[in-house]
Enzyme design. Structure first.
Site: not given
Ligand code: ZN
Length: 277
Positions: A73, A232, A259
Protein backbone atom coordinates in the site's frame (compact mmCIF):
# COMPACT_ATOMS: atom_id res chain seq x y z
CA UNK A 1 10.18 13.10 -17.38
CA UNK A 2 12.31 13.62 -14.29
CA UNK A 3 12.68 11.35 -11.26
CA UNK A 4 11.16 12.51 -7.99
CA UNK A 5 11.69 12.24 -4.26
CA UNK A 6 10.06 13.64 -1.13
CA UNK A 7 10.69 17.27 -0.21
CA UNK A 8 10.41 16.45 3.52
CA UNK A 9 10.55 13.35 5.70
CA UNK A 10 7.30 11.76 6.74
CA UNK A 11 6.62 9.56 9.75
CA UNK A 12 3.73 7.14 10.24
CA UNK A 13 3.04 4.79 13.16
CA UNK A 14 0.57 2.00 13.70
CA UNK A 15 -0.15 -1.67 14.10
CA UNK A 16 0.80 -4.26 11.45
CA UNK A 17 -2.21 -6.25 10.23
CA UNK A 18 -0.40 -9.61 10.24
CA UNK A 19 2.00 -9.35 13.17
CA UNK A 20 -0.30 -7.24 15.35
CA UNK A 21 2.71 -5.31 16.64
CA UNK A 22 3.26 -1.55 16.60
CA UNK A 23 5.61 -0.24 13.99
CA UNK A 24 6.90 3.07 12.77
CA UNK A 25 8.21 4.16 9.40
CA UNK A 26 10.21 7.23 8.44
CA UNK A 27 10.23 7.90 4.71
CA UNK A 28 13.15 10.14 3.73
CA UNK A 29 14.27 11.84 0.53
CA UNK A 30 16.92 9.87 -1.40
CA UNK A 31 19.33 10.64 -4.24
CA UNK A 32 18.51 10.12 -7.95
CA UNK A 33 18.76 6.54 -9.25
CA UNK A 34 18.78 5.08 -5.72
CA UNK A 35 15.23 3.71 -6.01
CA UNK A 36 12.84 2.98 -3.17
CA UNK A 37 14.81 1.17 -0.49
CA UNK A 38 13.71 -0.14 2.93
CA UNK A 39 16.09 -0.06 5.87
CA UNK A 40 15.42 -2.62 8.62
CA UNK A 41 17.87 -2.86 11.55
CA UNK A 42 20.54 -1.28 9.38
CA UNK A 43 20.05 -3.71 6.48
CA UNK A 44 19.00 -2.29 3.12
CA UNK A 45 16.20 -4.08 1.26
CA UNK A 46 15.55 -2.69 -2.23
CA UNK A 47 11.86 -2.54 -3.19
CA UNK A 48 12.43 -4.79 -6.19
CA UNK A 49 10.67 -7.94 -7.32
CA UNK A 50 13.85 -10.00 -6.94
CA UNK A 51 13.86 -9.24 -3.19
CA UNK A 52 10.37 -10.69 -2.55
CA UNK A 53 10.53 -13.56 -0.04
CA UNK A 54 6.82 -14.19 0.68
CA UNK A 55 3.46 -13.37 -0.93
CA UNK A 56 1.00 -15.01 1.46
CA UNK A 57 -1.76 -12.40 2.06
CA UNK A 58 0.71 -9.52 1.59
CA UNK A 59 4.02 -8.83 -0.09
CA UNK A 60 7.14 -9.37 2.02
CA UNK A 61 10.62 -8.26 1.02
CA UNK A 62 13.81 -9.61 2.53
CA UNK A 63 17.57 -9.33 2.40
CA UNK A 64 20.36 -10.70 4.55
CA UNK A 65 18.03 -12.18 7.19
CA UNK A 66 15.89 -9.05 7.62
CA UNK A 67 12.31 -8.80 6.37
CA UNK A 68 9.61 -6.20 5.92
CA UNK A 69 6.02 -7.14 5.12
CA UNK A 70 2.89 -5.43 3.81
CA UNK A 71 4.88 -3.04 1.64
CA UNK A 72 2.30 -2.84 -1.15
CA UNK A 73 0.00 0.00 0.00
CA UNK A 74 2.89 2.35 0.79
CA UNK A 75 4.65 1.49 -2.50
CA UNK A 76 1.39 2.03 -4.40
CA UNK A 77 1.05 5.59 -3.06
CA UNK A 78 4.75 6.41 -3.55
CA UNK A 79 4.68 5.15 -7.14
CA UNK A 80 1.57 7.10 -8.11
CA UNK A 81 2.96 10.30 -6.55
CA UNK A 82 6.16 9.98 -8.59
CA UNK A 83 8.43 9.20 -5.64
CA UNK A 84 11.03 7.15 -7.52
CA UNK A 85 13.66 7.48 -4.80
CA UNK A 86 13.07 7.10 -1.07
CA UNK A 87 14.76 5.63 1.98
CA UNK A 88 12.11 3.97 4.15
CA UNK A 89 13.42 3.34 7.65
CA UNK A 90 11.29 0.68 9.34
CA UNK A 91 11.07 0.10 13.10
CA UNK A 92 9.37 -3.28 13.44
CA UNK A 93 8.95 -5.83 10.67
CA UNK A 94 5.75 -4.69 9.01
CA UNK A 95 4.47 -1.49 7.43
CA UNK A 96 1.53 -0.15 9.51
CA UNK A 97 -1.86 -1.07 8.04
CA UNK A 98 -3.44 2.25 9.17
CA UNK A 99 -7.02 2.22 7.82
CA UNK A 100 -6.39 -0.69 5.40
CA UNK A 101 -6.24 1.57 2.35
CA UNK A 102 -3.52 3.71 0.74
CA UNK A 103 -5.23 6.97 1.63
CA UNK A 104 -3.19 7.79 4.79
CA UNK A 105 0.04 7.12 2.85
CA UNK A 106 -1.14 9.26 -0.04
CA UNK A 107 -2.14 12.14 2.23
CA UNK A 108 1.20 11.98 4.07
CA UNK A 109 3.16 12.01 0.78
CA UNK A 110 1.15 14.94 -0.57
CA UNK A 111 1.72 16.83 2.69
CA UNK A 112 5.49 16.13 2.61
CA UNK A 113 5.60 17.23 -1.03
CA UNK A 114 7.33 15.65 -4.03
CA UNK A 115 10.16 17.41 -5.86
CA UNK A 116 11.76 16.77 -9.24
CA UNK A 117 15.33 15.54 -9.40
CA UNK A 118 17.95 15.97 -12.10
CA UNK A 119 17.89 12.40 -13.48
CA UNK A 120 15.38 11.16 -16.05
CA UNK A 121 12.93 8.44 -15.00
CA UNK A 122 13.71 4.90 -16.13
CA UNK A 123 10.98 3.81 -18.49
CA UNK A 124 10.13 0.29 -19.52
CA UNK A 125 8.27 -0.16 -22.80
CA UNK A 126 6.79 -3.63 -23.12
CA UNK A 127 7.35 -4.90 -26.66
CA UNK A 128 5.55 -8.22 -26.79
CA UNK A 129 2.64 -9.82 -25.00
CA UNK A 130 3.26 -11.79 -21.84
CA UNK A 131 0.49 -14.02 -20.46
CA UNK A 132 0.31 -16.67 -17.78
CA UNK A 133 -2.38 -18.39 -15.79
CA UNK A 134 -2.44 -19.82 -12.29
CA UNK A 135 -5.66 -21.55 -11.20
CA UNK A 136 -8.43 -18.90 -11.56
CA UNK A 137 -5.96 -16.10 -12.20
CA UNK A 138 -5.02 -14.86 -15.68
CA UNK A 139 -2.33 -12.19 -15.98
CA UNK A 140 -1.80 -10.55 -19.34
CA UNK A 141 0.58 -7.69 -20.14
CA UNK A 142 0.35 -6.18 -23.62
CA UNK A 143 2.13 -3.29 -25.34
CA UNK A 144 0.43 0.09 -24.90
CA UNK A 145 1.19 3.80 -25.28
CA UNK A 146 0.22 4.41 -21.65
CA UNK A 147 0.32 2.54 -18.39
CA UNK A 148 -3.13 0.99 -17.91
CA UNK A 149 -4.32 -1.55 -15.34
CA UNK A 150 -7.55 -3.50 -15.66
CA UNK A 151 -8.68 -5.82 -12.90
CA UNK A 152 -11.54 -8.30 -12.99
CA UNK A 153 -12.67 -9.93 -9.76
CA UNK A 154 -14.74 -13.10 -9.57
CA UNK A 155 -15.29 -15.29 -6.52
CA UNK A 156 -16.51 -18.91 -6.56
CA UNK A 157 -18.93 -18.37 -3.68
CA UNK A 158 -19.87 -14.73 -4.25
CA UNK A 159 -21.48 -13.99 -7.58
CA UNK A 160 -22.17 -10.35 -6.59
CA UNK A 161 -18.42 -9.79 -6.31
CA UNK A 162 -17.92 -9.96 -10.05
CA UNK A 163 -16.56 -6.57 -11.11
CA UNK A 164 -14.17 -4.99 -13.57
CA UNK A 165 -12.44 -1.62 -13.19
CA UNK A 166 -9.71 0.10 -15.20
CA UNK A 167 -7.15 2.62 -14.03
CA UNK A 168 -5.10 4.70 -16.44
CA UNK A 169 -2.02 6.77 -15.61
CA UNK A 170 -2.85 10.20 -17.01
CA UNK A 171 -1.61 13.72 -16.21
CA UNK A 172 -4.15 13.83 -13.35
CA UNK A 173 -3.13 10.46 -12.00
CA UNK A 174 -2.72 11.52 -8.36
CA UNK A 175 -6.19 13.08 -8.12
CA UNK A 176 -7.76 10.15 -9.97
CA UNK A 177 -5.98 7.70 -7.68
CA UNK A 178 -7.14 9.59 -4.60
CA UNK A 179 -10.77 9.58 -5.79
CA UNK A 180 -10.99 6.07 -7.28
CA UNK A 181 -8.37 3.75 -5.81
CA UNK A 182 -6.47 4.93 -2.71
CA UNK A 183 -9.51 4.84 -0.41
CA UNK A 184 -10.35 1.18 -1.15
CA UNK A 185 -9.65 -0.99 1.88
CA UNK A 186 -8.15 -4.42 2.40
CA UNK A 187 -10.88 -7.04 2.54
CA UNK A 188 -11.45 -10.59 3.70
CA UNK A 189 -14.40 -12.96 3.73
CA UNK A 190 -15.93 -13.87 7.07
CA UNK A 191 -14.97 -17.54 6.67
CA UNK A 192 -11.37 -16.57 5.90
CA UNK A 193 -10.92 -14.58 9.08
CA UNK A 194 -10.94 -17.65 11.35
CA UNK A 195 -8.46 -19.43 9.08
CA UNK A 196 -6.17 -16.39 9.02
CA UNK A 197 -6.12 -16.24 12.80
CA UNK A 198 -5.32 -19.97 12.99
CA UNK A 199 -2.37 -19.42 10.65
CA UNK A 200 -1.06 -16.71 12.94
CA UNK A 201 -1.92 -14.07 10.34
CA UNK A 202 -4.14 -10.99 10.66
CA UNK A 203 -3.30 -10.60 14.38
CA UNK A 204 -3.67 -6.85 13.95
CA UNK A 205 -6.79 -7.09 11.80
CA UNK A 206 -9.88 -5.25 12.97
CA UNK A 207 -12.99 -3.61 11.60
CA UNK A 208 -11.04 -0.34 11.65
CA UNK A 209 -8.54 -1.58 9.07
CA UNK A 210 -10.33 -4.17 6.96
CA UNK A 211 -13.61 -4.76 5.22
CA UNK A 212 -15.13 -8.11 6.15
CA UNK A 213 -17.52 -9.45 3.53
CA UNK A 214 -20.29 -11.92 4.33
CA UNK A 215 -21.75 -13.04 0.99
CA UNK A 216 -24.02 -12.23 -0.67
CA UNK A 217 -24.34 -8.60 0.42
CA UNK A 218 -23.31 -8.00 4.01
CA UNK A 219 -20.37 -5.74 4.78
CA UNK A 220 -18.81 -5.13 8.20
CA UNK A 221 -18.90 -1.38 7.53
CA UNK A 222 -20.50 0.52 4.63
CA UNK A 223 -18.50 0.47 1.39
CA UNK A 224 -16.49 3.65 0.83
CA UNK A 225 -16.99 3.36 -2.93
CA UNK A 226 -18.79 0.90 -5.19
CA UNK A 227 -16.79 -2.23 -6.08
CA UNK A 228 -14.35 -1.32 -3.31
CA UNK A 229 -12.80 -4.82 -3.33
CA UNK A 230 -12.02 -4.61 -7.06
CA UNK A 231 -10.46 -1.16 -6.63
CA UNK A 232 -8.33 -2.49 -3.76
CA UNK A 233 -6.98 -5.15 -6.15
CA UNK A 234 -5.88 -2.31 -8.46
CA UNK A 235 -4.24 -0.56 -5.49
CA UNK A 236 -2.31 -3.76 -4.67
CA UNK A 237 -1.37 -4.36 -8.31
CA UNK A 238 0.08 -0.84 -8.61
CA UNK A 239 2.10 -1.43 -5.42
CA UNK A 240 3.39 -4.85 -6.48
CA UNK A 241 4.32 -3.64 -9.98
CA UNK A 242 6.18 -0.73 -8.38
CA UNK A 243 8.69 -3.51 -7.62
CA UNK A 244 9.80 -3.16 -11.27
CA UNK A 245 11.59 -0.04 -10.04
CA UNK A 246 10.76 1.88 -13.22
CA UNK A 247 7.76 3.47 -14.93
CA UNK A 248 6.19 0.97 -17.31
CA UNK A 249 4.36 1.54 -20.57
CA UNK A 250 2.01 -1.40 -20.94
CA UNK A 251 -1.52 -2.57 -20.37
CA UNK A 252 -2.04 -5.18 -17.70
CA UNK A 253 -5.28 -7.15 -17.64
CA UNK A 254 -5.54 -9.18 -14.47
CA UNK A 255 -8.34 -11.63 -13.71
CA UNK A 256 -8.49 -12.57 -10.03
CA UNK A 257 -5.06 -11.20 -9.20
CA UNK A 258 -3.31 -11.70 -5.88
CA UNK A 259 0.12 -10.86 -4.52
CA UNK A 260 1.69 -14.13 -5.70
CA UNK A 261 0.76 -13.55 -9.32
CA UNK A 262 1.33 -9.79 -9.21
CA UNK A 263 4.87 -10.47 -8.04
CA UNK A 264 5.31 -13.29 -10.53
CA UNK A 265 4.38 -10.86 -13.32
CA UNK A 266 6.83 -8.30 -11.94
CA UNK A 267 9.60 -10.92 -11.78
CA UNK A 268 8.98 -12.04 -15.38
CA UNK A 269 9.00 -8.43 -16.58
CA UNK A 270 12.12 -7.64 -14.55
CA UNK A 271 13.93 -10.37 -16.52
CA UNK A 272 13.13 -8.44 -19.71
CA UNK A 273 14.27 -5.15 -18.20
CA UNK A 274 17.47 -6.56 -16.74
CA UNK A 275 18.25 -9.93 -18.40
CA UNK A 276 21.49 -10.33 -16.40
CA UNK A 277 19.62 -10.62 -13.09
ZN1 ZN B 1 -3.86 -4.66 -0.15
Amino acid sequence: MKQGTLKNELVLCGVGIHTGTEGRITVCPAPPNSGRVFEVNGTLIPARADFVVDTQRCTTLGNDGERVSTVEHLLSALFVCGVDNARIVVEGSEIPILDGSALPFLEAVRLAGVGEQCAEVVEFVLESELTFTDRDCVMRATPSEDYVLEVTTTFPNWEEGRAQRTFRFTDQVVDEYQAQIALARTFAFDYEVRWLLEQGLAKGGSLENALVITPPAQFSTPLRIEAEWCRHKILDLIGDLALLNCRPQMRVSAVCPGHRNNVSLAQRLLKQIDPDD
